[in-house]
Scaffold this active site. Structure first.
Site, short mmCIF file in Angstrom:
data_model
loop_
_atom_site.label_atom_id
_atom_site.label_comp_id
_atom_site.label_asym_id
_atom_site.label_seq_id
_atom_site.Cartn_x
_atom_site.Cartn_y
_atom_site.Cartn_z
N GLU A 101 0.84 -1.21 0.00
CA GLU A 101 0.00 0.00 0.00
C GLU A 101 0.87 1.24 0.00
O GLU A 101 1.96 1.24 0.59
CB GLU A 101 -0.84 0.03 1.29
CG GLU A 101 -2.26 -0.47 1.15
CD GLU A 101 -3.18 0.51 0.46
OE1 GLU A 101 -2.73 1.30 -0.39
OE2 GLU A 101 -4.37 0.49 0.76
N ASP A 102 0.39 2.29 -0.62
CA ASP A 102 1.13 3.55 -0.55
C ASP A 102 0.96 4.22 0.81
O ASP A 102 1.91 4.73 1.38
CB ASP A 102 0.72 4.51 -1.69
CG ASP A 102 -0.79 4.71 -1.77
OD1 ASP A 102 -1.54 3.94 -1.13
OD2 ASP A 102 -1.23 5.62 -2.47
N ASP A 105 -3.88 5.04 6.54
CA ASP A 105 -4.48 6.24 7.10
C ASP A 105 -5.43 5.82 8.23
O ASP A 105 -5.00 5.52 9.33
CB ASP A 105 -5.20 6.93 5.93
CG ASP A 105 -5.59 8.36 6.19
OD1 ASP A 105 -5.78 8.71 7.36
OD2 ASP A 105 -5.74 9.13 5.24
N PHE A 154 -1.78 16.31 3.91
CA PHE A 154 -2.18 15.78 2.61
C PHE A 154 -0.93 15.62 1.76
O PHE A 154 -0.14 16.54 1.61
CB PHE A 154 -3.18 16.71 1.93
CG PHE A 154 -3.81 16.08 0.73
CD1 PHE A 154 -4.91 15.26 0.87
CD2 PHE A 154 -3.27 16.27 -0.53
CE1 PHE A 154 -5.48 14.64 -0.23
CE2 PHE A 154 -3.84 15.66 -1.64
CZ PHE A 154 -4.94 14.84 -1.49
N ARG A 167 0.53 11.91 -9.61
CA ARG A 167 1.01 10.58 -9.24
C ARG A 167 2.43 10.34 -9.76
O ARG A 167 3.17 9.52 -9.24
CB ARG A 167 0.08 9.49 -9.78
CG ARG A 167 -1.32 9.49 -9.18
CD ARG A 167 -2.04 8.20 -9.54
NE ARG A 167 -3.48 8.26 -9.34
CZ ARG A 167 -4.11 7.93 -8.20
NH1 ARG A 167 -3.43 7.53 -7.17
NH2 ARG A 167 -5.42 8.00 -8.12
C1 PRP Z 1 -5.70 5.52 -0.37
C2 PRP Z 1 -4.58 4.53 -0.19
C3 PRP Z 1 -5.21 3.40 0.55
C4 PRP Z 1 -6.28 4.09 1.37
C5 PRP Z 1 -5.82 4.21 2.78
O1 PRP Z 1 -6.43 5.17 -1.50
O2 PRP Z 1 -4.04 4.12 -1.42
O3 PRP Z 1 -5.77 2.44 -0.31
O4 PRP Z 1 -6.49 5.38 0.80
O5 PRP Z 1 -6.77 4.86 3.56
P1 PRP Z 1 -7.43 4.24 4.85
O6 PRP Z 1 -6.31 3.68 5.72
O7 PRP Z 1 -8.10 5.44 5.48
O8 PRP Z 1 -8.42 3.21 4.45
P2 PRP Z 1 -7.39 6.18 -2.30
O9 PRP Z 1 -8.79 5.98 -1.85
O10 PRP Z 1 -6.83 7.56 -2.20
O11 PRP Z 1 -7.33 5.63 -3.78
P3 PRP Z 1 -6.14 5.60 -4.86
O12 PRP Z 1 -5.02 4.76 -4.26
O13 PRP Z 1 -6.78 4.96 -6.04
O14 PRP Z 1 -5.69 7.02 -5.13
#
Ligand code: PRP
Length: 178
Positions: A101-102, A105, A154, A167
């Site tokens: 995961e990136d 949160d 952010f 990105r």
């Molecule tokens: C981001 C990230 C995780 C998630 C983490 O995805 O890549 O998948 O949020 O958040 P959490 O711990 O609050 O669940 P995002 O919804 O921004 O989608 P993307 O990766 O497609 O940009």
């Protein structure tokens, strides 16, 4: 687009990220002891991190698959709901699965994904996140491998977006509204 009323500040340079990714890969190499790893890249944000990580892992054969999730409800509350919109196609049974995961949160996404994979009876299941916003957690979750802990800002770049843009930036930046 980031407007004039916003400040973009470098948090991690390309070189800093490179060094950290190599270190994570070294640790993964050690822990998996040359066993095959099924890397699950969580789309979209993780595609840059996963592609660098997979090329830095030297001892294990890495096979790759992708998963995409979406969430609705409020992610700042544990009632936020996560669903999977694209499922991986490789059979998980008896595989060493590493979810990449990136950003971690609220923890809702990784909690949901790890529950999903655990039900499929992998041989092992670990998680690797590049960024960890610990203070934002609404459900208990710790990743096995963490690149950097960051404050509640952010962030964009290195796979992370702002309205689907940025990105492709090589570094990671924080964006603050003035
Ligand atoms: C981001 C990230 C995780 C998630 C983490 O995805 O890549 O998948 O949020 O958040 P959490 O711990 O609050 O669940 P995002 O919804 O921004 O989608 P993307 O990766 O497609 O940009």
């Amino acid at each position: 687009m980031i407007g004039d009323d916003m400040i973009k500040e470098l948090l991690f340079s390309k070189e800093t990220i490179e060094k950290r990714v190599k270190k994570l890969a070294k640790q993964i190499d050690k822990d998996f002891d040359s066993e095959e790893i099924l890397i699950i890249c969580v789309l979209k944000g993780s595609f840059v991190f996963a592609s660098d990580l997979v090329r830095s892992i030297k001892n294990s054969e890495c096979i790759i698959d992708f998963i995409k999730t979406y969430s609705y409800g409020n992610r700042t509350e544990s009632s936020g709901v996560v669903s999977i919109s694209n499922y991986p196609s490789i059979d998980i049974n008896n595989k060493n699965v590493l979810i990449v995961e990136d950003i971690l949160d609220s923890g809702l996404t990784l909690k949901y994904i790890t529950n999903y994979f655990n039900d499929l009876k992998p041989k092992s299941l670990k998680t690797c996140v590049l960024l960890d916003k610990k203070e934002r957690r609404v459900v208990e979750f710790s990743a096995d491998y963490v690149g950097f802990e960051i404050p509640n800002k952010f962030v964009i770049g290195y796979g992370l977006d702002y309205n689907e843009q940025y990105r492709g930036l090589s570094g990671i930046y924080s964006v603050t509204k003035l």
